[in-house]
Design an enzyme around this catalytic site. Structure first.
Site, PDB file in Angstrom:
ATOM      1  N   ASP A  17       5.995   1.455   6.919  1.00  0.00           N
ATOM      2  CA  ASP A  17       4.668   0.860   6.715  1.00  0.00           C
ATOM      3  C   ASP A  17       3.875   1.802   5.821  1.00  0.00           C
ATOM      4  OD1 ASP A  17       2.115  -0.219   6.959  1.00  0.00           O
ATOM      5  OD2 ASP A  17       1.833   0.459   9.030  1.00  0.00           O
TER       6      ASP A  17
ATOM      7  N   ASP B 143       3.601  -6.259   3.618  1.00  0.00           N
ATOM      8  CA  ASP B 143       3.352  -5.154   4.535  1.00  0.00           C
ATOM      9  C   ASP B 143       4.441  -5.192   5.600  1.00  0.00           C
ATOM     10  OD1 ASP B 143       2.106  -3.035   5.955  1.00  0.00           O
ATOM     11  OD2 ASP B 143       0.134  -3.720   5.317  1.00  0.00           O
TER      12      ASP B 143
ATOM     13  N   HIS C 137       0.830  -1.209   0.000  1.00  0.00           N
ATOM     14  CA  HIS C 137       0.000   0.000   0.000  1.00  0.00           C
ATOM     15  C   HIS C 137       0.860   1.253   0.000  1.00  0.00           C
ATOM     16  CE1 HIS C 137       0.157   1.014   4.402  1.00  0.00           C
ATOM     17  NE2 HIS C 137       0.204  -0.292   4.591  1.00  0.00           N
TER      18      HIS C 137
ATOM     19  N   GLU D 225      -5.388   1.716   2.389  1.00  0.00           N
ATOM     20  CA  GLU D 225      -5.202   0.591   3.311  1.00  0.00           C
ATOM     21  C   GLU D 225      -5.237   1.048   4.758  1.00  0.00           C
ATOM     22  OE1 GLU D 225      -3.185  -2.370   5.884  1.00  0.00           O
ATOM     23  OE2 GLU D 225      -2.691  -0.261   5.553  1.00  0.00           O
ATOM     24  N   GLU D 226      -4.651   2.200   5.053  1.00  0.00           N
ATOM     25  CA  GLU D 226      -4.565   2.661   6.437  1.00  0.00           C
ATOM     26  C   GLU D 226      -5.931   3.003   7.031  1.00  0.00           C
ATOM     27  OE1 GLU D 226      -2.211   2.380   8.356  1.00  0.00           O
ATOM     28  OE2 GLU D 226      -0.297   2.493   7.285  1.00  0.00           O
TER      29      GLU D 226
ATOM     30  N   HIS E  88       4.036   3.008  13.365  1.00  0.00           N
ATOM     31  CA  HIS E  88       3.146   4.172  13.460  1.00  0.00           C
ATOM     32  C   HIS E  88       3.777   5.333  14.226  1.00  0.00           C
ATOM     33  CE1 HIS E  88      -0.959   2.338  12.193  1.00  0.00           C
ATOM     34  NE2 HIS E  88       0.049   1.760  11.563  1.00  0.00           N
TER      35      HIS E  88
END
Length: 343
Positions: free
Chosen positions: A187, A241, A70, A221-222, A321
């Protein structure tokens, strides 16, 4: 086996990571990736939502397999303009807000004006606020300080800034001499670069894929609906991922993680076992793991009613994150595993 080209990785990754692409703001990254796909002479189409679908003819058409990464990232958006000229914010996806305190950023307006600023606690000065250290750094207690002379809401609006404008967080992209990639949004931009390196290598060395293959560069995607519209004819789907690190998990920055189960449930047993065996046969550094608070493109495709075998792999990523980090060794192991599966 595919050879890992460090200089190619640095060249591609610097461009990909520095192209802002929070969920929903995908047009610039789609243009960038399209230039690479044109260079590698592959057939592709851009879907209405912005997802890129690549079509590759394999040696065997008895089944269609797929992979994805993604391109969308976590981000922020202007929630409202405060009376003092600072901006209240809302999250896109799930960035860890305390890691944003003090980060440089940019605001882009709907007419493409760009303004710089800094994300700060609303108690941002030790000489002023008694709770400057202790105040919660949640989204309601941080704000954006613009690098413009603004003293009121009207001053900000005169710049063209409105509610709903995107805020881009500085990724702070670095590749260290010791081989660490440290930046926001590993990510999942590391996986995007891995797929581009795979396509580059196969193009330059005239390598055919085993089966007819679809490759998806996914947006959204997030926020949970990234790969919801993959093709109905796919038999197997191995998404790439990030791999998780921490607590009792086995993952690390120097290995490819193979996920057996995440919050969406277990991945396909036979396909996951096949990937484990490929890692063993090719002497790749790998781990098998459970990701407790996680879902992937496979999960969103499953939830849209698609029927396929699904699996998940990815380089181990520290501090997901937040200010993320991985190592070239983990990226290389991931590249070699997806190459072993597809080629």
């Amino acid at each position: 086996m595919i050879k890992f080209d460090l200089e190619a990785f640095k060249s591609i990754s610097e461009k990909v990571f520095n192209c802002d692409s929070p969920s929903g703001y995908n047009h610039n990254i789609v243009k960038l990736l399209s230039t690479y796909l044109d260079e590698y002479n592959v057939e592709y189409k851009v879907h209405n939502k912005g997802t890129i679908e690549v079509f590759i003819k394999g040696n065997d058409s008895s089944k269609v397999v797929a992979t994805s990464a993604h391109v969308d990232t976590l981000g922020l958006m202007v929630r409202s303009i405060k009376g003092n000229g600072n901006l209240a914010l809302t999250k896109i996806g799930g960035p860890i807000v305390p890691t944003l305190d003090g980060e440089y950023c940019k605001v882009v307006t709907r007419d493409n004006k760009v303004y710089t600023g800094t994300i700060l606690s609303t108690s941002n000065a030790a000489h002023v606020y008694k709770d400057s250290e202790s105040k919660s750094r949640d989204i309601d207690n941080v704000e954006l300080r613009l690098d413009e002379i603004v003293k009121s809401k009207d001053d900000v609006k005169k710049l063209g800034i409105e509610n709903g404008d995107y805020v881009f967080i500085d990724p702070k992209y670095v590749v260290t001499e010791s081989g660490f990639l440290k930046t926001r949004f590993i990510d999942d931009k590391a996986s995007v670069v891995i797929i581009l390196m795979l396509l580059k290598y196969c193009h330059e060395n005239n390598i055919k894929f085993n089966y007819d293959t679809r490759i998806y560069f996914v947006v959204y995607e997030e926020v949970g609906h990234g790969a919801s519209a993959i093709s109905d004819d796919i038999s197997e789907f191995v998404t790439i991922d990030m791999g998780c690190i921490g607590l009792d998990l086995a993952g690390n920055e120097y290995a490819v993680s193979i996920c057996a189960k995440d919050s969406g449930g277990p991945y396909d047993y036979e396909l996951t076992t096949r990937l484990i065996n490929l890692a063993k046969e090719n002497n790749l550094n790998y781990t098998v793991d459970i990701f407790p608070y996680y879902s992937s493109d496979v999960t969103s495709a499953y939830r849209s009613g698609k029927d396929f075998k699904g699996a998940l792999i990815g380089t181990g990523v520290s501090a997901s994150h937040g200010m993320e980090r991985t190592h070239i060794q983990g990226i290389e192991a991931t590249l070699k595993l997806i190459y072993s599966y597809l080629c």
